[in-house]
Design a protein around this motif. Sequence first.
Motif, PDB file in Angstrom:
ATOM      1  N   ARG A 326       0.862  -1.183   0.000  1.00 57.07           N
ATOM      2  CA  ARG A 326       0.000   0.000   0.000  1.00 57.07           C
ATOM      3  C   ARG A 326       0.897   1.230   0.000  1.00 57.07           C
ATOM      4  O   ARG A 326       1.808   1.354   0.829  1.00 57.07           O
ATOM      5  CB  ARG A 326      -0.917  -0.001   1.218  1.00 57.07           C
ATOM      6  CG  ARG A 326      -1.731   1.283   1.350  1.00 57.07           C
ATOM      7  CD  ARG A 326      -2.796   1.185   2.421  1.00 57.07           C
ATOM      8  NE  ARG A 326      -3.295   2.526   2.745  1.00 57.07           N
ATOM      9  CZ  ARG A 326      -4.414   2.772   3.399  1.00 57.07           C
ATOM     10  NH1 ARG A 326      -5.169   1.758   3.811  1.00 57.07           N
ATOM     11  NH2 ARG A 326      -4.781   4.004   3.672  1.00 57.07           N
ATOM     12  N   ASP A 328       0.689   5.338   0.219  1.00 66.53           N
ATOM     13  CA  ASP A 328      -0.187   6.451   0.592  1.00 66.53           C
ATOM     14  C   ASP A 328       0.483   7.787   0.310  1.00 66.53           C
ATOM     15  O   ASP A 328       1.645   7.993   0.698  1.00 66.53           O
ATOM     16  CB  ASP A 328      -0.512   6.405   2.090  1.00 66.53           C
ATOM     17  CG  ASP A 328      -1.587   5.397   2.426  1.00 66.53           C
ATOM     18  OD1 ASP A 328      -1.620   4.336   1.782  1.00 66.53           O
ATOM     19  OD2 ASP A 328      -2.391   5.657   3.346  1.00 66.53           O
ATOM     20  N   ASN A 336      -5.894  12.718  -0.012  1.00 69.08           N
ATOM     21  CA  ASN A 336      -5.136  11.499   0.220  1.00 69.08           C
ATOM     22  C   ASN A 336      -5.421  10.526  -0.914  1.00 69.08           C
ATOM     23  O   ASN A 336      -6.580  10.243  -1.222  1.00 69.08           O
ATOM     24  CB  ASN A 336      -5.520  10.857   1.558  1.00 69.08           C
ATOM     25  CG  ASN A 336      -4.939   9.471   1.727  1.00 69.08           C
ATOM     26  OD1 ASN A 336      -5.642   8.470   1.643  1.00 69.08           O
ATOM     27  ND2 ASN A 336      -3.641   9.399   1.956  1.00 69.08           N
ATOM     28  N   ILE A 338      -4.164   6.632  -2.731  1.00 67.44           N
ATOM     29  CA  ILE A 338      -3.479   5.390  -2.402  1.00 67.44           C
ATOM     30  C   ILE A 338      -3.304   4.523  -3.642  1.00 67.44           C
ATOM     31  O   ILE A 338      -4.031   4.643  -4.628  1.00 67.44           O
ATOM     32  CB  ILE A 338      -4.237   4.572  -1.342  1.00 67.44           C
ATOM     33  CG1 ILE A 338      -5.580   4.068  -1.895  1.00 67.44           C
ATOM     34  CG2 ILE A 338      -4.416   5.352  -0.061  1.00 67.44           C
ATOM     35  CD1 ILE A 338      -6.241   3.005  -1.044  1.00 67.44           C
TER      36      ILE A 338
END
Length: 406
Positions: A326, A328, A336, A338
Amino acid sequence: MGVVRACAPAAAAAATAPSADTAKRKLSRSARVLVLGGAGRVGGSTATALSKLRPDLSILIGDKNREKGKSFAAKLGEQSEFVQVDTSNASMLEKALQGVDLVVHTAGPFQRAEECTVLQAAISTKTAYVDVCDDTDYSWRAKGFHEEAKSAGVPAITTAGIYPGVSNVMAAELVNAARRENDGEPERLRFFYYTAGSGGAGPTILTTSFMLLGEDVIAYNKGEEVKLKPYSGALNIDFGKGVRKKNVYLLNLPEVKSAFKILGVPTVSARFGTAPFFWNWGMQAFANFLPVEFLRDKNKVQKLVKSVDPLVRAIDGIAGECVSMRVDLDCSNGRNTIGLFTHKKLSVSVGFATAAFALAVLEGNTQPGVWFPEEPEGIAIEARKLLLERASQGATNFVMNNLPGW
């Protein structure tokens, strides 16, 4: 935080289908690729993936172990042959590289390696180069040969595996999208990784993991370099469907420094976790109680790995070898985004990841010089989508959030 597209197995399978500009990417002839460490877990997986993605390639399995190497080359098929190579022997390397279009260096561990022997041989013989280095010092030592490679007309990429590697490209895409859309300036980039058991990746990966416990973690906070304790700073991270929440811990990984310097994000860190949960306890115990001198001694760590390997294999049989990443990105306006990537088998996924970089280089997407994966001269921006499609072969979850065209 809405997801715009998820590439499940059916979508990921499209990676084998020709893209609109396949004709431009086709090689003028069947290229010869030498995979060093080709009889090992990562090298063997890479060779297998290359043979599936490009059956026309001639693949040379380079390894010190003649018996294993010849056996694997025979299984791979008529387009494969074995070459005995010792990566510490410069003259043997240069001889093996004669008539080779690309060398893929998977013969780790890279920790504590003082010379970039394979890269130097590649430059000397004008052979394109890719490695799966996962060590910060080694990667920047390789970068030090940039001008030499550029002068020789040799394209080279370091840290071109799954993580680091594919994760770097995912980060670069998130950062580029944020800046392109004027959605605030990227402020914080975090890499999170999870692998069940050892990932089925063999003793070399275990050696690497243990040796990383002997290194201070280099991270960046608002533009300042900070040193942190290895396997500390636990966070509980949601890796999405099939994995969900796992604890991850700080490790000193090369993508942190390269992303900070190349992508220009002021706050960057990387964390890793494993399963079952008691493996994380064991990693913490090693980091806290084993002398740093022990953890930095490759021979001692390899002996430790040999002693625990039967237990690790037994646990792997229960835990599986799922891998999940992941990435970010937080921006100044509160946005935000991802990237998520999950595959049931690390030992398979790492091969497709490395093969994707190898093909990108062969297809002319890398300029002469030594590059990190997130540099556009390393992987041209227009080539990133195909690279990620190839790397995500068989992925059970692949998501790039808020990226047009995904």
